[in-house]
Write an enzyme that holds these catalytic residues in place. Sequence first.
Site, short mmCIF file in Angstrom:
data_model
loop_
_atom_site.label_atom_id
_atom_site.label_comp_id
_atom_site.label_asym_id
_atom_site.label_seq_id
_atom_site.Cartn_x
_atom_site.Cartn_y
_atom_site.Cartn_z
CB VAL A 121 -5.34 6.42 2.67
CG1 VAL A 121 -4.86 7.63 1.86
CG2 VAL A 121 -6.36 5.63 1.88
CE1 TYR A 122 -1.46 9.77 0.04
CE2 TYR A 122 0.68 10.20 1.02
CZ TYR A 122 -0.48 10.67 0.45
OH TYR A 122 -0.67 12.02 0.29
CB SER A 123 0.66 1.60 -0.44
OG SER A 123 1.12 2.03 -1.70
CB ILE A 124 -4.05 0.03 2.25
CG1 ILE A 124 -4.84 0.35 0.99
CG2 ILE A 124 -5.02 -0.34 3.38
CD1 ILE A 124 -5.77 1.53 1.11
#
Length: 340
Positions: free
Chosen positions: A60-63
């Site tokens: 999910v980090y920066s998608i």
Amino acid sequence: MEYVKLGRTGLDVSRLCLGTMGFGSAERWIHKWVLEEDDSRPVIKHALDAGINFFDTANVYSIGRSEEIVGKALVDYANRDEIVLATKVHGTMHEGPNGGGLSRKAILAEAEASLRRLGTDYIDLYIIHRWDHTVPIEETMQALDDLVRSGKVRYLGASAMFAWQFLQAQHVAEVNGWTKFVSMQNHYNLLYREEEREMMPLLRELGVASTPYSPLAAGRLTRDWDADTERARTDQTAKSKYDSTEDTDRAIVEAVARIAKERGVERVHVALAWLLAKNPVISPIIGATRTSHIDGALGALDLELTADEIAALEAPYVPHRVVGALAPGESTLGAGARTR
């Protein structure tokens, strides 16, 4: 660099882990201070040169962009066999049904997507980012076990939940002969010690490693309370964690500064040395966005605090509201989310 076993496993990890939430795309993430790829790569290279072999990211980090940057840099700079690569699953990756969570469908799909973005055929440590109140824990643990049995994942970890939830998951895995968690990535630092009530004693009893996130309380433990930085101004997540206990938290930050001055070291050394002395902490996750952040963290490995210094650091603490573990219906990290 010192290397230690990850809990009761045979896996060797560096005493510091590089957290990579700060690498990605400001356009695709809730934090606007993240580094784009060109600025991220020197930090990753510096960590490798310092002997750090443990890297933590999340789908999910920066998608997904963080995984892409980290994966490409490790391919270019490192020997994959020496690297311990961790990523996480749970956050919302797209709007609509089945966009996140810990269902079998989501876990298997997101594991494959993470493998593609990371440019690897296996994940060393696959972590559930939060507890999913909408999915039976049996479904989650069986799906995770299937990933291990397939060879796509080596070990399993968990993050940010209540102790009873973690114990329930371990019990379900044990009675069914499924793979259990070997690590807990929990929110733990001098400004937030609620994990000492139940989670840390449980981890010691089970032989599970603690790899705390936010070990420096989003940098608050390393600078004057009123310091003006971009992150201090814009990180609403950090504000929600610590601003409600500002008076006592400020006293702890001042104690860190005083002890650092007396010992002739940096504040980051004191804050991390305190954490590294806590059993079963094995590798705090440092969120470096500059090479100097890594150099500063390394100094903590050579500092041993006295009992009096530890007592002085801990004395001002007062209970905090629980941060990290999700209540039923609470918003999750991901596309459109605004919580960490």
